[in-house]
Motif scaffolding. Structure first.
Motif, PDB file in Angstrom:
ATOM      1  N   PRO A  77      34.064  31.655  31.489  1.00  0.00           N
ATOM      2  CA  PRO A  77      34.575  31.724  32.865  1.00  0.00           C
ATOM      3  C   PRO A  77      33.472  31.675  33.913  1.00  0.00           C
ATOM      4  O   PRO A  77      32.375  32.203  33.714  1.00  0.00           O
ATOM      5  CB  PRO A  77      35.286  33.089  32.905  1.00  0.00           C
ATOM      6  N   GLU A  78      33.783  31.016  35.025  1.00  0.00           N
ATOM      7  CA  GLU A  78      32.940  31.103  36.210  1.00  0.00           C
ATOM      8  C   GLU A  78      33.309  32.371  36.980  1.00  0.00           C
ATOM      9  O   GLU A  78      34.099  33.183  36.520  1.00  0.00           O
ATOM     10  CB  GLU A  78      33.161  29.873  37.091  1.00  0.00           C
ATOM     11  N   ASP A  79      32.720  32.521  38.158  1.00  0.00           N
ATOM     12  CA  ASP A  79      33.059  33.671  38.989  1.00  0.00           C
ATOM     13  C   ASP A  79      34.552  33.681  39.327  1.00  0.00           C
ATOM     14  O   ASP A  79      35.179  34.735  39.416  1.00  0.00           O
ATOM     15  CB  ASP A  79      32.237  33.664  40.279  1.00  0.00           C
ATOM     16  N   ASP A  80      35.116  32.498  39.533  1.00  0.00           N
ATOM     17  CA  ASP A  80      36.547  32.368  39.800  1.00  0.00           C
ATOM     18  C   ASP A  80      37.261  32.115  38.478  1.00  0.00           C
ATOM     19  O   ASP A  80      37.159  31.022  37.917  1.00  0.00           O
ATOM     20  CB  ASP A  80      36.798  31.210  40.758  1.00  0.00           C
ATOM     21  N   PRO A  81      37.982  33.092  37.941  1.00  0.00           N
ATOM     22  CA  PRO A  81      38.604  32.906  36.629  1.00  0.00           C
ATOM     23  C   PRO A  81      39.719  31.868  36.617  1.00  0.00           C
ATOM     24  O   PRO A  81      40.094  31.379  35.552  1.00  0.00           O
ATOM     25  CB  PRO A  81      39.151  34.298  36.293  1.00  0.00           C
ATOM     26  N   GLU A  83      39.720  28.753  37.550  1.00  0.00           N
ATOM     27  CA  GLU A  83      39.250  27.479  36.998  1.00  0.00           C
ATOM     28  C   GLU A  83      39.135  27.560  35.481  1.00  0.00           C
ATOM     29  O   GLU A  83      39.460  26.613  34.765  1.00  0.00           O
ATOM     30  CB  GLU A  83      37.909  27.098  37.616  1.00  0.00           C
ATOM     31  N   HIS A 137      37.922  41.534  30.006  1.00  0.00           N
ATOM     32  CA  HIS A 137      37.270  40.258  30.329  1.00  0.00           C
ATOM     33  C   HIS A 137      38.342  39.179  30.476  1.00  0.00           C
ATOM     34  O   HIS A 137      39.407  39.243  29.852  1.00  0.00           O
ATOM     35  CB  HIS A 137      36.291  39.882  29.209  1.00  0.00           C
TER      36      HIS A 137
END
Length: 306
Positions: A77-81, A83, A137
């Motif tokens: 994951p990126e900071d924005d989940p 995406e 998570h």
């Protein structure tokens, strides 16, 4: 032939190797990872594939006669989940469509030990209800969502779904600085002559070594029949940091591993997976205990970057 998506990842590569060891023809897909580990070199067919590409995924059947699918492809994951959820949901949808279109016999997908978060019983068994709680998570949240998506997606298709609730697995091909398991970073620090952070001696938890995890999945995929759709996949053992420290000292001469007395919390019993169902239906037994796994991994890292 058995398709293993994400077959150059840690669990995927060991699953593919174990399937080949059992006499199966295996095709693996690779996207971000491209280096084929030595234990797979020349033994499997490698297809470059972004699992989110529906047409490319379905086109695999134009080149291979695929009987079963093990879907292990995933991303970080990126900071924005959102995406991350969008990307990995596209992957599971394409894999499910392929399973139905190709009419495969068995479709296995990676779930996680984390789906049991919130249960106080130890060890965790497959028949426990999964509570609605805050999860640790985004990956765990996705794995938990994958379970009903898979069951409903394959309902009435004749494809047997296999939900793999995989325990705390580590080993060759894991990111050496992974935040998901403390052992590879500790080995890396000790190999550099550094001292890893001190550990509480009686802390610990679930223990799964990648070659064993891959072999367990291979046994589930090659069993003549399965009685269930949900299987815990791990060693079935709760290890302690005291055992880990002893194993590190034995495998790395001069290793300095500091232990703190007792536990980091007052709560007794770190969670781990019960694998009675896996054992009963496949005959699985782990080949590596803590001492053997650490020795094997240290030897591997001496010749490999991860």
């Amino acid at each position: 032939m058995i398709l293993v998506t994400g077959g150059l990842g840690m669990i995927g590569a060991h699953t593919a190797a174990a399937l080949v060891d059992r006499g199966e023809e295996v095709v693996i897909t690779a996207h971000r990872a491209t280096e084929v580990p030595s234990f797979l070199d020349g033994r499997v067919t490698v297809e470059a594939l972004d699992a989110t590409d529906r047409e490319a995924f379905l086109a695999l059947a134009d080149r291979h006669e695929i009987r079963d699918i093990v879907h292990l492809a995933g991303s970080i994951p990126e900071d924005d989940p959102v995406e991350f959820f969008r990307r990995d949901t596209a992957g599971i949808f394409n894999a499910l469509e392929a399973a139905r279109t190709w009419r495969v016999r068995r479709f296995a997908v990676a779930s996680s030990i984390g789906v049991y978060t919130g249960r106080s019983e130890v060890p965790w068994t497959e028949d426990l209800d999964l509570p609605m709680v805050d999860l640790p998570h985004a990956i765990v949240a996705f794995k938990k969502a994958v379970e009903p998506l898979t069951m409903f997606g394959l309902a009435g298709s004749g494809v047997h779904p296999v939900l793999l609730r995989i325990g705390s697995t580590w080993g060759p091909l894991m990111d050496p600085v992974s935040a998901f398991n403390l052992i590879p970073p500790a080995v890396g620090a000790l190999r550099r002559g550094e001292q890893p952070p001190a550990l509480h001696a009686e802390d610990g938890g679930d223990f799964g070594y990648a070659p064993d995890t891959g072999r367990a999945i291979a046994l589930l995929m090659t069993a003549p029949s399965l009685k269930h759709s949900v299987y815990n996949v791990s060693s079935g053992y709760r290890y302690t940091h005291r055992e880990l420290a002893d194993a590190l000292r034995a495998a790395i001469p001069g290793a300095r591993v500091s232990l703190l007395d007792g536990r980091s919390t007052g709560v007794d019993g770190d969670p781990y997976l019960d694998i009675s169902r896996l054992r009963a239906e496949t005959g699985f037994a782990p080949q590596f205990d803590v001492m053997g796994a650490v020795a094997h991994y240290v030897a591997w890292r001496a010749a490999n970057s991860r």
